[in-house]
Design an enzyme around this catalytic site. Structure first.
Site, mmCIF file in Angstrom:
data_model
loop_
_atom_site.group_PDB
_atom_site.id
_atom_site.type_symbol
_atom_site.label_atom_id
_atom_site.label_comp_id
_atom_site.label_asym_id
_atom_site.label_seq_id
_atom_site.Cartn_x
_atom_site.Cartn_y
_atom_site.Cartn_z
ATOM 1 N N ASP A 1 0.770 -1.093 -0.014
ATOM 2 C CA ASP A 1 0.017 0.183 0.069
ATOM 3 C C ASP A 1 0.858 1.073 -0.049
ATOM 4 O O ASP A 1 0.515 2.153 0.486
ATOM 5 C CB ASP A 1 -0.915 -0.133 1.259
ATOM 6 C CG ASP A 1 -1.732 -1.350 1.493
ATOM 7 O OD1 ASP A 1 -2.184 -1.613 0.260
ATOM 8 O OD2 ASP A 1 -1.968 -1.802 2.441
ATOM 9 N N LYS B 1 2.078 1.949 -4.958
ATOM 10 C CA LYS B 1 2.898 1.364 -6.217
ATOM 11 C C LYS B 1 2.024 1.758 -7.444
ATOM 12 O O LYS B 1 2.647 2.019 -8.518
ATOM 13 C CB LYS B 1 2.939 -0.127 -5.920
ATOM 14 C CG LYS B 1 4.088 -0.425 -4.881
ATOM 15 C CD LYS B 1 4.250 -1.792 -4.894
ATOM 16 C CE LYS B 1 2.999 -2.756 -4.504
ATOM 17 N NZ LYS B 1 2.438 -2.288 -3.028
ATOM 18 N N GLY C 1 -3.993 -4.563 -4.458
ATOM 19 C CA GLY C 1 -4.951 -3.220 -4.940
ATOM 20 C C GLY C 1 -4.288 -2.052 -5.209
ATOM 21 O O GLY C 1 -3.596 -1.401 -4.276
ATOM 22 N N HIS C 2 -4.264 -1.746 -6.497
ATOM 23 C CA HIS C 2 -3.558 -0.330 -6.934
ATOM 24 C C HIS C 2 -4.617 0.559 -7.312
ATOM 25 O O HIS C 2 -5.546 0.504 -7.814
ATOM 26 C CB HIS C 2 -2.705 -0.664 -8.115
ATOM 27 C CG HIS C 2 -1.648 -1.560 -7.841
ATOM 28 N ND1 HIS C 2 -0.866 -1.575 -6.529
ATOM 29 C CD2 HIS C 2 -0.912 -2.183 -8.729
ATOM 30 C CE1 HIS C 2 0.356 -2.243 -6.703
ATOM 31 N NE2 HIS C 2 0.043 -2.762 -8.033
#
Ligand code: GDP
Length: 435
Positions: free
Chosen positions: A13, A16, A40-41
């Site tokens: 987190d 990225k 999760g981006h």
């Protein structure tokens, strides 16, 4: 062979998604190589906010090849739903290819993930319940189902029967759950196979061909070094290898093709789930960081634990993954925070100070962080694009992070948008005519 590996340098987190998107613009190929839909981006493109779980961030550039490599564990339902929602918003996924070798997350993986985590009680790891761990376990056990199996009805039936014999015994006898039905799963997964078939290929061959042509390849890591199965805070880790070496095994490329390794480091620290977190701030300051930084999980919505920047962790990340660059994120969140602290070492009960991250879980549970205090800043930095225009105290903070971590901060983020980025150098070698 201009290849860059981009990884999280903390507990995931770090932001990225934003840096991958920034670097994807300069690449021809973007590869996801480990983890699953627990990643999760968040990518902000003008008014649009996209949350990606499996699809590489390069998807927003139609001319770039995006690969989901063999090291990923793939939930076909999640991938197809993600592609459908991208399509609805006008993003085509024609440029996506999926590895024949990627392991498939099956319904029993998700179910067992949840049941096992509940059974751990107070010793919960904090998994996302997406079946990632159980799918990797089957891969190691050599009983996993791969994407290529979804294209072969007979093979899928045989493997499914074999797996369900074991999983249903576990579900019914250990967890008192109903057994899962083979036929319905078989039909569902054959249908996924048929839908994915046009994109399924040997991604390792593709990426090596592109590298041989001199194309720029970005390997996009998920999670972070401190969650690495081998080098993280075991057992509070993920089931894959987020360290830089994971790009080689996950994507099927040799280490010599990698030119640089970018570690993404948040200007403070967060962690989701259980496990050691030396610089955690439990009180008001921690709440303030969470609130200002929007520190809630992209995949789960869970509130993240927040704390000061830990330079011992940053130095460890530089060592374990040979980071050649750092991308320091969310500097804007620290605006108006008053004096800032950076952890420079860990004090043991006998007064000894450690400056390298300890391997022993027992030692880690006994340490107290040693802090250095730095002056903060009150100016809004979110519109600044030039390092020299940052307040002197913000520049001093960045330089101190570089000194303590032992790697240059080449990219600096002052907001969620792609252009809210200060580049202090090149990550990819400049092409003739500029980058
Ligand atoms: P990832 O999994 O490492 O990509 O991290 P996440 O996407 O879960 O978290 C990053 C969050 O911070 C997202 O909401 C981003 O839009 C946001 N973000 C990224 N960089 C910055 C930054 O420099 N400043 C601010 N304020 N937000 C940022």
């Amino acid at each position: 062979m201009p290849a860059v590996v981009l990884i999280g340098a903390q507990w995931g987190d770090e932001g990225k998604g934003k840096i991958t998107d920034f670097l994807a613009e300069k690449s021809q190929v973007v590869v996801r190589y480990q983890g699953g839909s627990n990643a999760g981006h968040t990518i902000v493109l003008g008014p649009e906010v996209y949350k990606l779980h499996l699809v590489p961030s390069g998807i927003f550039y139609p001319e770039k090849l995006c690969l989901i490599a063999g090291g990923v564990v793939l939930d076909p339902a999640v991938l197809l739903a993600e592609l459908a929602s991208l399509r609805l918003r006008g993003v085509s996924a024609a440029n996506l290819r999926v590895s024949t070798n990627a392991h498939v997350i099956m319904p029993y993986h998700r179910l067992l993930d949840e049941l096992e985590e509940n059974a751990r009680g107070a010793a919960r790891i904090g998994t996302t319940g997406r079946g990632i761990g159980p799918a990797y376990r089957d891969k190691i056990n050599r009983s996993g189902i791969r994407v290529q199996d979804l294209l072969e009805p007979d093979l899928l039936s045989a493997k499914l029967d074999e797996n369900l014999a074991e999983k249903n015994a576990l579900l019914t006898k250990i967890y008192g759950h109903d057994p899962l039905p083979a036929e319905a799963i078989r039909r569902e997964y054959l249908e996924y196979g048929a839908r994915l078939a046009p994109s399924v290929t040997d991604t390792a061959l593709l990426v090596n061909e592109r590298l041989a042509r001199g194309e720029r390849v970005l390997f996009e890591g998920a999670q972070g070094i401190m969650l690495d199965l081998d080098h993280g805070t075991y057992p509070f880790v993920t089931s894959s290898n987020p360290v830089a070496g994971g790009a080689c095994t996950g994507a099927g490329v040799g280490p010599l093709c990698i030119d640089s390794v970018v570690g993404v480091l948040k200007a403070y620290t967060t962690r989701v789930g259980s496990g050691p977190f030396p610089t955690e701030l439990a009180g008001e300051k921690g709440d303030l960081l969470r609130q200002r930084g929007g520190e809630y999980g992209t995949t789960t919505g869970r509130a993240r634990r927040c704390g000061w920047l830990d330079a011992v962790v940053a130095r460890y990340a530089v060592r374990i993954s040979g980071l050649s660059h750092l991308a320091l994120m969310k500097l804007d969140v620290l605006t108006g925070f008053g004096p800032l602290k950076i952890c420079t070492g860990y004090r043991l009960p006998d007064g000894t100070i450690l400056t390298e991250f300890p391997q022993s879980a027992r030692v880690l549970s006994q340490i107290t962080p040693v802090y250095e205090e730095l002056a903060g800043w009150d100016e809004d930095v979110s519109g600044i694009r030039d390092f020299d225009r940052l307040p002197a105290t913000a520049r001093a903070y960045v330089r101190r992070v570089e000194e303590l971590a032992g790697a240059p901060v080449t990219l600096l983020a002052v907001g969620p948008e792609r252009e809210q980025t200060i580049a202090r150098g090149h990550v990819f070698a400049p092409e003739p005519g500029g980058q």
